[in-house]
Design an enzyme around this catalytic site. Structure first.
Site, PDB file in Angstrom:
ATOM      1  N   GLU A   1       0.649  -1.295   0.176  1.00  0.00           N
ATOM      2  CA  GLU A   1      -0.088  -0.024   0.086  1.00  0.00           C
ATOM      3  C   GLU A   1       0.818   1.207   0.057  1.00  0.00           C
ATOM      4  O   GLU A   1       0.876   2.047   0.855  1.00  0.00           O
ATOM      5  CB  GLU A   1      -0.906   0.075   1.349  1.00  0.00           C
ATOM      6  CG  GLU A   1      -2.078  -1.175   1.357  1.00  0.00           C
ATOM      7  CD  GLU A   1      -2.675  -1.102   2.487  1.00  0.00           C
ATOM      8  OE1 GLU A   1      -2.558  -0.308   3.276  1.00  0.00           O
ATOM      9  OE2 GLU A   1      -3.664  -2.018   2.484  1.00  0.00           O
TER      10      GLU A   1
ATOM     11  N   GLU B   1      -4.113  -9.023   0.154  1.00  0.00           N
ATOM     12  CA  GLU B   1      -4.837  -8.765   1.408  1.00  0.00           C
ATOM     13  C   GLU B   1      -6.269  -8.739   1.701  1.00  0.00           C
ATOM     14  O   GLU B   1      -6.568  -7.964   0.869  1.00  0.00           O
ATOM     15  CB  GLU B   1      -4.047  -7.651   2.129  1.00  0.00           C
ATOM     16  CG  GLU B   1      -4.320  -7.277   3.799  1.00  0.00           C
ATOM     17  CD  GLU B   1      -3.519  -6.130   4.197  1.00  0.00           C
ATOM     18  OE1 GLU B   1      -2.457  -6.069   3.978  1.00  0.00           O
ATOM     19  OE2 GLU B   1      -3.907  -5.393   4.917  1.00  0.00           O
TER      20      GLU B   1
HETATM   21  C1  GAL Z   1      -4.062  -2.599   5.869  1.00  0.00           C
HETATM   22  C2  GAL Z   1      -2.469  -2.957   5.884  1.00  0.00           C
HETATM   23  C3  GAL Z   1      -2.463  -3.703   7.280  1.00  0.00           C
HETATM   24  C4  GAL Z   1      -3.229  -3.338   8.350  1.00  0.00           C
HETATM   25  C5  GAL Z   1      -4.729  -3.503   7.692  1.00  0.00           C
HETATM   26  C6  GAL Z   1      -5.619  -3.148   8.810  1.00  0.00           C
HETATM   27  O1  GAL Z   1      -4.340  -1.524   4.906  1.00  0.00           O
HETATM   28  O2  GAL Z   1      -1.842  -3.237   4.902  1.00  0.00           O
HETATM   29  O3  GAL Z   1      -0.938  -3.470   7.514  1.00  0.00           O
HETATM   30  O4  GAL Z   1      -3.042  -2.156   8.692  1.00  0.00           O
HETATM   31  O5  GAL Z   1      -5.030  -2.483   6.707  1.00  0.00           O
HETATM   32  O6  GAL Z   1      -6.975  -3.229   8.246  1.00  0.00           O
END
Ligand code: GAL
Length: 927
Positions: free
Chosen positions: A416, A491
């Protein structure tokens, strides 16, 4: 001809990898460098070996705490509402470590590398008063050739490390300190540098495989080395399958390399289900003698990411059933013992996970070995997104270290990054991807993007596999925009649950475990997986997260200190999400689960929401034998029943083809009457490293675990081990993780125990709680061969090795004389050597400044060798005179001297006779 030290008495061949984890001294807080104002001090301070303060070779660390590594000091401290929320409200700060090292005289000429596998976060490392390394990332290793700085024999070596853990690289709990293993690697002067063997198998035609082995060689010796390098591949049973040999010449202080192609026909393929590991052994010989030998594991497997059909391992389609994980665990913070990592990975395996994204950093090396052995596919991720030289070196370190692991299937260069949709992002990734490919062209490069997919030039144009975080709504659009690019969720999910809670309580930061709540940008566990599983072109997904972790308590803040995202809590205890995923991911095994528990006193007659999670065809629910209904299993959304509460036994029966194939039961328990301690394994190795989690529960009179019990438990541990800490999975708990009490949270807590070094017999744990019968557990400690380690040495002895030496004179010099502060040249600086002076310059004055530490108070100065007459002046007073001219040892008592001291020796030579200091001078405690 160079005058070199005498060759080692007995040269040891080969390499020795020795643990340096034991015997460190620690100081919490900074030790500011003393302010230097004088010219002489300034001059000296600028010289190699002369750092000041806590990094100095000699520093009074007698009051520092003794500890063994790995160590995370942040988890030892209290929570602080004014500290950083993302780091779990744990103050981090600055800390110092020191360690002494004795290297035998016989080892002179060997090569020594000091290794730190991970220090959180910014580390400065000194050896013998010289700065030898800065490492500005908490997630990569420091490997330092310390050979040139070493002293041998009784003159101890000092390692000092300043750790600045105020520095942050992440937005999660990062811990503080030397939290991974440390090593001293001793090799011959001709050796294979760390990660110097590249052995990644490649598939040829018709089951023929090759391993183009490339071995790098180095030479820290004094002569060019002609070496023969042998590499051999052995199968999992130890049978040799291929062998090759090459010659090389390695220049003095230079490097060389050899390429040895090996052919292996029809190897057993590695997969998460069959983790066949082959060994590549490299042996280096010089004049027929083995000078280095090392082995690494590798595996044969193919991967293919297909834009239309997803992921294939060894030609077989496989959906990535992945989780993202951070690296902290209950009780221990980020200083997670290897065996606790084994436990964590085992829990993931039981859950049906086949892929892990180590977010957002490379894991400890042992963890990747476990991923190879336990069977996981790994997305190995770089921490810092930056192609400038220092940061590129971090990425290259990761690829070099990890490229032989069959588990690693993807390199991820970022997570990100705001520039992802721009030319800047594209140019940065293009460079980083090229650097990866130079070191390993067998795996695709990805980056975890969360926007920028549709701009004209963006990061997707520079990666092989498109990785998307949280784009469920846009999956189809992204795929349509990049039809020829493989696509994985990197993710997803980010759902919230508090383990064991089924009634949300906003005011008290409690989140029910029905999969109703998730981050604005995320999805529930079930919908996130459905979106992936129903799209054949999606390679798979990585749930955020496998385990809860400290920090990032989204959607809450203080008093919540850890996350709600985990499929399991911080201990690895399952939440409802565990069962939701397990029934989907372990499709071959008929499974049925029920949530919640069935202890709802006071709710008699009221509807309870019951979730049944199953992977069979139909489920039937019964309460106390009475049928409540039957439903067709919804494999994605799962099944729900409303059940008017009545204590007793709630049972779900799963059917397939009309047959009863799986059952689940929850029962109303009685009140807790006793504690129970459930060890994870039957025994511990008595090596001071092995650790295991013990589940602490409360049972009712019938021996059933009480899911709502919350007694305050006190632990007493005796025998050959200790507690490393404990947890209970409550994100709102502020209990001391290292103390001797812990409250059960929704019926559970976890205690982590570790054996002592060289222990045998048993480790005894006793748990007590008011009103409950105590529990005891006796864990056998298996006497184990101790892994090689560098003995911890503590020495109150200091060596006086930096003297100011006045020019020799015909007249007896004034004992109070000293050089002008701006004169660095008239007097010599260094270690005195025996001199043979003309009669005209009989006198020599030596002056040393040092510190008499409390341990040395009342001790002595020990001259190993002295010749000729001499006077001794301590702090301006003459304390002794030597009248004999004969050579010999000499002792000067320190008397009342304490703290800063000055010692002056005036030696007087007889005409033509050698005189003066001859050998080491040490300050020693009273005998
Ligand atoms: C994402 C990030 C993670 C964590 C997650 C929580 O954006 O990559 O590290 O922060 O959100 O929802």
């Amino acid at each position: 001809m160079l005058a070199l030290p005498a060759p080692a008495a007995q040269v040891q061949e080969g390499r020795q990898v020795m643990s340096l984890d034991r015997g460190w001294l620690f100081h919490l807080g900074d030790v500011p460098m003393p302010k230097i104002v004088g010219h002489e001090d300034t001059y000296r301070n600028a010289k190699a070996g002369n750092v000041w303060g806590a990094a100095a070779l000699r520093f009074n660390d007698s009051a520092w705490r003794k500890l063994d590594l790995p160590h995370d000091w942040a988890v030892e401290g209290p929570f602080d509402p004014s500290a950083n929320v993302s780091q779990g409200y744990r103050p981090r700060g600055i800390g110092w470590y020191r360690r002494y090292l004795r290297i035998d005289e016989a080892k002179r000429g060997r090569h020594f590398e000091l290794q730190f596998d991970g220090i959180a976060t910014n580390a400065t490392i000194w050896v013998n008063g010289t700065v030898v390394h800065h490492n500005w990332s908490g997630y990569n290793a420091s490997r330092i050739d310390i050979t040139p700085f070493l002293r041998y024999g009784d003159a101890l070596n000092t390692i000092a490390v300043r750790v600045d853990a105020e520095a942050m690289e992440g937005w999660w709990y990062e811990g503080a300190g030397i939290y991974r293993h440390t090593w001293l690697v001793e090799t011959s002067p001709v050796y294979v540098p760390t990660d110097g063997v590249h052995a990644t198998p490649r598939e040829g035609r018709n089951g023929a495989w090759s391993i183009p082995v490339e071995v790098t060689l180095a030479n820290s010796g004094h002569d060019p080395a002609k070496v023969t390098v042998d590499v051999a591949v052995t199968d999992p049973s130890g049978r040799q399958l291929a062998h090759g040999r090459a010659q090389a010449t390695v220049a003095v202080l230079g490097q060389g390399s050899v390429n040895i192609p090996l052919a292996v026909a029809h190897p057993a393929l590695w997969s998460p289900a069959h983790t066949s590991l082959y060994k590549v052994t490299t042996t280096v010989r010089e004049k027929g003698v083995v000078v280095d030998e090392l082995a690494l594991n590798t595996g044969f497997r193919t991967l293919r990411f297909d834009p239309q059909q997803g992921f294939f391992l060894n030609g077989e389609h496989m959906k990535l059933q992945g989780v993202c994980i951070h690296q902290d665990h209950a009780g221990v913070g980020v200083a997670v013992p290897d065996s606790i990592w084994e436990y964590r990975l085992r829990r993931l395996k039981e859950l049906g996970v086949n892929a892990i994204r180590f977010s957002h950093n490379a894991p400890a090396p042992e963890v990747l070995d476990m991923a190879d052995r336990q069977g996981f596919l790994v997305m190995d991720e770089n921490r810092n997104f930056n192609p400038s030289p220092e940061y590129m070196a971090q990425l290259q370190w990761m690829v070099r270290r990890d490229r032989q692991h069959p588990s690693v299937i993807l390199w991820s260069v970022f997570n990100e990054e705001p520039v992802q949709g721009s030319e800047v992002g594209y140019e940065m990734v293009r460079r980083m991807s090229a650097a990866v490919k130079q070191l390993d062209d067998t795996r695709p490069v990805t980056a975890a993007m969360n926007s920028g997919f549709f701009t004209k030039l963006n990061v997707s144009n520079a990666v092989d596999v498109l990785g998307a975080n949280y784009q469920v709504k846009d999956y189809d659009r992204i795929h349509a925009a990049h039809p020829d690019q493989p696509f994985t969720s990197s993710e997803d999910t980010s759902a919230f649950m508090t383990r064991g809670e089924y009634i949300g309580d906003k005011e008290h930061n409690v989140i029910a475990s029905y999969d109703d709540d998730h981050a604005r940008w995320g999805n529930g566990h079930r919908e996130a997986w459905e979106a992936i599983d129903t799209r054949p072109w999606m390679a798979g997904g990585f749930v955020w997260t496998g385990f809860d972790y400290r920090g990032e308590p989204t959607p809450n803040v203080w008093p919540t200190v850890s996350s709600y995202f985990g499929i399991m809590d911080l201990n690895g205890f399952p939440k409802t999400a565990y069962y939701m995923h397990q029934v989907q991911w372990l499709r071959d095994r008929p499974l049925v689960y029920i949530a919640p528990h069935w202890n709802w006193p006071g709710k008699e007659g009221q509807d309870i929401r019951v979730k049944v999670m199953a992977n069979v065809e139909r489920v039937k629910l019964l309460l106390n034998g009475r049928e409540l209904g039957e439903q067709q299993v919804d494999r994605y959304r799962m099944n729900e029943f409303k059940v008017p509460y009545q204590p007793g036994r709630l049972e779900a029966i799963g059917y397939k083809g009309g047959k009863d194939v799986a059952r689940a039961v929850v029962e109303t328990t009685g009140p807790a009457v006793r504690l129970e301690l459930v060890p994870d394994r039957p025994a511990l190795a008595g090596d001071g490293r092995d650790a295991m989690p013990i589940t602490v529960r409360a049972l009712d009179a019938q021996g059933r675990a009480v899911p709502v019990a919350d007694p305050l438990v006190t632990f007493a541990i005796s025998g050959g081990g200790k507690s490393l800490g404990h947890g209970n999975g409550d994100p709102n708990s502020h209990e001391d993780e290292k103390g001797n009490t812990r409250r059960l949270f929704n019926g559970l807590a976890q205690l982590i125990v570790q054996s002592d070094w060289n222990s045998s017999g048993t480790l005894e744990v006793r748990a007590t709680a008011p009103g409950l019968q105590a529990a005891t557990l006796s864990i056998p400690l298996r006497a184990t061969a101790q892994p090689p380690f560098v003995p911890a040495v503590a020495s109150p002895v200091a060596y006086l090795d930096e003297w100011r030496i006045a020019p020799a004179s015909a007249q007896r010099p004034d004992p109070q004389a000293k050089p002008a502060a701006n004169d660095m040249n008239s007097w010599t600086l260094g270690m005195p050597a025996l001199r043979k002076e003309a009669a005209a310059a009989r006198y020599q004055l030596y002056r040393a400044e040092f510190e008499v530490t409390p341990a040395q108070a009342g001790g002595r100065v020990h001259f190993v060798g002295l010749r000729g007459k001499a006077e001794f002046w301590l702090n301006g007073e003459q304390v002794k005179a030597r009248s004999s001219a004969a050579p010999g040892e000499y002792i000067v008592a320190l008397g009342q001297a304490r703290g800063p001291a000055t010692l002056v020796v005036i030696s007087e030579a007889q005409a033509g006779e050698p005189a003066g200091l001859d050998g080491t001078v040490s300050v020693e405690p009273a005998q």
